[in-house]
Enzyme design. Structure first.
Site, PDB file in Angstrom:
ATOM      1  N   LYS A  60       0.774  -1.118  -0.035  1.00  9.45           N
ATOM      2  CA  LYS A  60       0.063  -0.036  -0.002  1.00  9.45           C
ATOM      3  C   LYS A  60       0.930   1.303  -0.164  1.00  9.45           C
ATOM      4  CE  LYS A  60      -1.907   2.878   1.821  1.00  9.45           C
ATOM      5  NZ  LYS A  60      -1.888   4.410   1.402  1.00  9.45           N
TER       6      LYS A  60
ATOM      7  N   GLU B  24       9.117   1.211  11.279  1.00  9.94           N
ATOM      8  CA  GLU B  24      10.063   2.432  10.895  1.00  9.94           C
ATOM      9  C   GLU B  24       9.685   3.599  10.975  1.00  9.94           C
ATOM     10  OE1 GLU B  24      13.345   1.831  11.032  1.00  9.94           O
ATOM     11  OE2 GLU B  24      13.698  -0.375  10.346  1.00  9.94           O
TER      12      GLU B  24
END
Ligand code: NAD
Length: 469
Positions: A170, A243
């Site tokens: 995505k 992250e």
């Protein structure tokens, strides 16, 4: 470029809803991106589930061979990919930007293919024999940001594929074309259904994060979205690698040579025009060399050309989107209003088309100023004066994020001692932000958890299994 047009045409939707993507340097149209829906996500997940068992059954060697071919395919299309990336993201072709990013895609694919991962014998004492293996997870979801859209997608999908998983990606709504084009090129070498890009909005990302058929989400983006993903993944106990945002500190020790470090400081802070997770975002300089560092850095910064990314002369580009431009402009204006000294920049030209914010250095700024305490994610660096190293370390550690950091000194031993005291996932010495596919990378504190790259990065895309007996 004929082949560029062919690549763009190959990802242009022929039916269904689409929207126009605009070049942030010029405001002109780049192309049409599909607007995928949650139903498209369901189809992608079903295709991934169907393709994954045969891919897993191929084993490491055959999967690595396919990844090496995919790296070759990226290199064959490198110039077309770089041109599309430059037009959509804004980053220049030249400098550590679009061509560099496409080159990194091939390099990280090769590293994921070439890193050995053998079963580990944990105990073998004659009575007990236990081995640790890493099995495929199944279907992995990859959700990415707009700053390094191709490279970060590869960071997520290359280890996932190597470990025998299928992937549904995505991409950011801001940079879907880059990711669609990259996947198109990779899919020349991969089985059908194994890798699908679902170019949808936040609703699609949210569904992906809660989807029962997805075993792990690789997420790179803001800390706020990372927290939302933790919540939506809870019911299915999904594995996560997060992250997230950073606000990396750099500490210049009193023995550093200002002229020798100025260029490294500049690129540490301004790579990708400051739109980099692990960029140097607040610079602490000892009072003895404060003015010298400021003037050397300003001289380097003033000489770096910014402009349309397709002009080979430029090494800095626009902000990718207006929302990010506004964040940077507001932070610099507030810093100026608080009495900080603008060494360079801070004066955008309202007549200039595109999201260009000039390279900006702000001196004599308090540690509590929002330009220091918040992630600017753009071309504006605050430079804070300090008196003692203890004070600089305390200020570097004062925030709730800890992605990267750096120490700058002529004395390596001294720099390493200071580095050990900084709360960050990576501390570089006399450089900043130098990621390497062989070296694990991940955040401390609210910059996330889980490691990418190297053998640790492969292990993170597998399910650990002990065979005892
Ligand atoms: P973002 O969090 O706004 O968006 C990232 C992605 O998450 C997009 O694809 C978005 O559509 C999706 N998303 C949004 N809401 C969601 C939800 N509720 N559930 C699932 N997905 C959702 O981040 P951004 O603005 O695109 O990227 C900039 C941020 O990313 C900065 O904070 C930067 O520091 C960080 N970043 C971190 C790293 C790293 O390696 N640590 C790398 C690059 C960027």
């Amino acid at each position: 470029m004929e082949t560029y047009d062919a690549l763009l045409a190959s990802i242009t939707p022929s039916s269904g809803e689409s929207r126009t993507i605009f070049n942030p340097a010029t405001g002109t149209a780049v192309g049409q991106a599909p607007v995928h829906t949650v139903e498209d996500l369901e189809r992608a997940v079903a295709a991934a589930q169907a393709a994954q068992p045969a891919w897993a059954a191929l084993g490491h060697d055959a999967r690595s061979a396919a990844l090496l071919k995919a790296a070759d395919a990226v290199e064959r299309s490198a110039e077309e990919l770089a041109h599309l990336l430059s037009r959509e993201q804004g980053k220049p072709l030249n400098g550590p930007n679009a061509r560099f990013e496409v080159g990194a895609c091939a390099a990280w694919l090769r590293a994921a293919a070439g890193t050995p991962l053998e079963p580990e014998t944990v105990v073998d004492d004659g009575e007990t024999r236990a081995e640790l293996h890493y099995r495929p997870i199944g279907v992995v979801g990859a959700i990415g940001p707009w700053n390094w859209p191709m490279m970060i997608t590869i960071w997520q999908i290359a280890p996932a594929l190597r470990m025998g998983n299928a992937v549904v990606v995505k991409p950011s709504e801001y940079t879907p074309l880059s990711v669609l084009a990259l996947a198109k090129v990779l899919n020349e070498e991969l089985p059908d259904g194994l890798l699908t890009v679902v170019s949808g909005g936040r609703d699609v990302g949210a569904r992906l994060a809660e989807h029962p058929a997805i075993g792990k989400v690789m997420f790179t983006g803001s800390t706020a979205t990372g927290k939302a993903i933790i919540k939506s993944s809870a019911d299915t106990v999904k594995r996560l690698t997060l992250e997230l945002g950073g606000n990396d500190a750099g500490i210049v020790l009193p023995d550093a040579d200002p002229a020798a470090i100025a260029e490294g400081l500049f690129w540490g802070a301004f790579i990708n025009t400051g739109q980099t997770c692990a960029a140097l975002k607040r610079l602490y300089v000892h009072e003895d060399i404060y003015e010298a560092v400021c003037s050397e850095l300003a001289a380097v910064a003033a000489a770096m050309p910014m402009g349309n990314g397709l002009d080979e002369n430029n090494v800095l580009g626009p902000l990718q989107n207006r929302a990010q431009y506004d964040i940077v402009a507001e932070l610099v204006d507030a810093a100026r209003d608080s009495g900080a000294r603008i060494l360079l920049g801070g004066n955008p030209n309202p007549e200039q088309p595109g999201n260009f914010y000039p390279t900006t250095l702000v001196a004599d700024i308090d540690n509590g100023n929002p330009l220091v305490a918040e992630e600017q994610f753009g071309p504006a660096l605050p430079i804070i004066r300090y008196s003692t190293v203890d004070e600089a370390v305390a200020q570097a550690n004062a925030l709730d994020v800890g992605l990267g950091a750096s120490v700058w000194s002529s004395n390596l031993d001294e720099a390493r001692k200071v580095a050990a005291r900084i709360q960050a996932g990576t501390v570089w010495i006399n450089k900043h932000g130098a990621v390497d596919p062989r070296i694990p990378f991940g955040g401390a504190k609210q910059s996330g958890y889980g490691l990418e790259f190297g053998v640790e990065g492969l292990k993170a895309l597998g399910v650990p299994q002990i065979i005892n007996g």
